[in-house]
Design an enzyme around this catalytic site. Structure first.
Site, PDB file in Angstrom:
ATOM      1  N   GLY A  73      -4.510   1.701   3.262  1.00  0.00           N
ATOM      2  CA  GLY A  73      -3.955   2.300   4.472  1.00  0.00           C
ATOM      3  C   GLY A  73      -2.727   1.580   5.000  1.00  0.00           C
ATOM      4  N   GLN A  74      -2.212   2.117   6.106  1.00  0.00           N
ATOM      5  CA  GLN A  74      -1.006   1.594   6.738  1.00  0.00           C
ATOM      6  C   GLN A  74      -1.388   0.718   7.936  1.00  0.00           C
ATOM      7  OE1 GLN A  74       2.286   2.260   5.780  1.00  0.00           O
ATOM      8  NE2 GLN A  74       1.693   3.479   3.999  1.00  0.00           N
ATOM      9  N   TYR A  77      -4.026  -1.130  14.846  1.00  0.00           N
ATOM     10  CA  TYR A  77      -4.181  -2.133  15.903  1.00  0.00           C
ATOM     11  C   TYR A  77      -5.655  -2.423  16.130  1.00  0.00           C
ATOM     12  CZ  TYR A  77      -4.510  -4.101  20.595  1.00  0.00           C
ATOM     13  OH  TYR A  77      -4.828  -4.901  21.665  1.00  0.00           O
ATOM     14  N   SER A 138     -10.274   4.452  12.925  1.00  0.00           N
ATOM     15  CA  SER A 138      -9.484   4.177  11.726  1.00  0.00           C
ATOM     16  C   SER A 138     -10.389   3.596  10.648  1.00  0.00           C
ATOM     17  CB  SER A 138      -8.360   3.189  12.051  1.00  0.00           C
ATOM     18  OG  SER A 138      -7.554   3.689  13.097  1.00  0.00           O
ATOM     19  N   CYS A 169      -1.480   4.163  11.334  1.00  0.00           N
ATOM     20  CA  CYS A 169      -1.840   4.584   9.973  1.00  0.00           C
ATOM     21  C   CYS A 169      -0.702   5.328   9.289  1.00  0.00           C
ATOM     22  CB  CYS A 169      -3.127   5.405   9.978  1.00  0.00           C
ATOM     23  SG  CYS A 169      -4.512   4.510  10.707  1.00  0.00           S
TER      24      CYS A 169
END
Length: 213
Positions: A73-74, A77, A138, A169
C-alpha cells in the site's frame, strides 16, 4: 504449546518504530511451532509509507514524522484514538491465502461496525473498509516465510486532520471518517477486543489467550 492457539497482546499507546521492529523480529525468528499472535496497539502520530509508496502522496507532513514501512500500500496516518491490529499468522498452517486474509480482515471490520449499526463495506478497487464513500479503515500486509505481519488500522475516536496532509493510500481527496461520527463513546479500549473476537470467529474460534505485553 498447541499450534492453533492465538496469543493476543494489548500494547497500549506506543511509538511506531519499536513495535514495527518487534513485529519483524517475531516474524524472522518464528518457526513452524510458534503460536500465532494478534497485537492491539495505538501509535503516537506518524505517517507510514508503504513499500511501493510514492513521495508525491506525502503533501505537507509538517511536524509528523514519515517512516518507511515494508507493508503493502501507499502512505497512511496512525495516531491516538485509532485501533491498529497487527495479525501475525502462519498462513500455511491455517491454510489461508493472502487474498483470503485480506477479505477476512475486511469482514472483521464490517462485522465489528455492524454491532453499532454502521453499514460498512470493502471496495474491489481500493483495499480497506468504507462507509459510503468515506474510508474508515486502512489495511496493509506483508508476507514472509508464509507468515503475515502488519495488519489494519480502524479510525475510532481521533484527530483526522493529519490525513489532509497526505493522499491517503494514494488517493487524492480521499475523505476519511471514524466511528465517533456514529458512536460518541467509542474508544480503542472498547473496540479492540471486539475486533479480536470478530476475527477469531472468522478463523473458526481457535483457542486464544490474552497475555501481558
Amino acid at each position: 504449546m498447541y499450534q492453533d492457539k492465538i496469543l493476543v497482546r494489548h500494547l497500549g499507546l506506543q511509538p511506531y518504530e519499536p513495535v514495527s521492529q518487534a513485529m519483524h523480529d517475531f516474524t524472522d525468528s518464528r518457526d513452524d511451532h510458534t503460536p500465532d499472535e494478534i497485537w492491539l496497539v495505538e501509535h503516537h502520530p506518524v505517517f507510514t509509507q508503504g513499500q511501493a509508496g510514492k513521495a508525491e502522496h506525502v503533501l505537507v507532513p509538517g511536524d509528523i514524522p514519515v517512516i518507511q514501512s515494508d507493508r503493502g500500500g501507499q502512505v497512511t496516518y496512525h495516531g491516538p484514538g485509532q485501533q491498529v491490529m497487527y495479525v501475525l499468522l502462519n498462513l500455511k498452517r491455517r491454510k489461508l491465502g493472502v487474498r483470503e486474509l485480506v477479505t477476512l480482515l475486511e469482514q472483521t471490520v464490517v462485522d465489528t461496525l455492524a454491532e453499532y449499526d454502521i453499514d460498512a463495506h470493502p471496495r474491489a478497487d481500493a483495499p480497506g473498509v468504507y462507509v459510503g464513500e468515506m474510508k474508515i479503515c486502512s489495511l496493509g500486509l506483508r508476507i514472509r516465510k508464509g507468515c503475515s505481519f502488519h495488519g489494519l488500522a480502524l479510525n475510532i475516536n481521533m484527530d483526522l486532520s493529519p490525513f489532509l496532509r497526505i493522499n491517503p493510500c494514494g488517493y487524492a481527496g480521499m475523505e476519511m471518517t471514524q466511528m465517533r461520527q456514529w458512536v460518541e463513546n467509542a474508544t480503542p479500549g472498547i473496540i479492540g477486543p471486539l475486533l479480536v473476537s470478530k476475527l477469531l470467529a472468522l478463523l473458526n474460534n481457535p483457542p486464544h489467550e490474552y497475555i501481558p505485553a
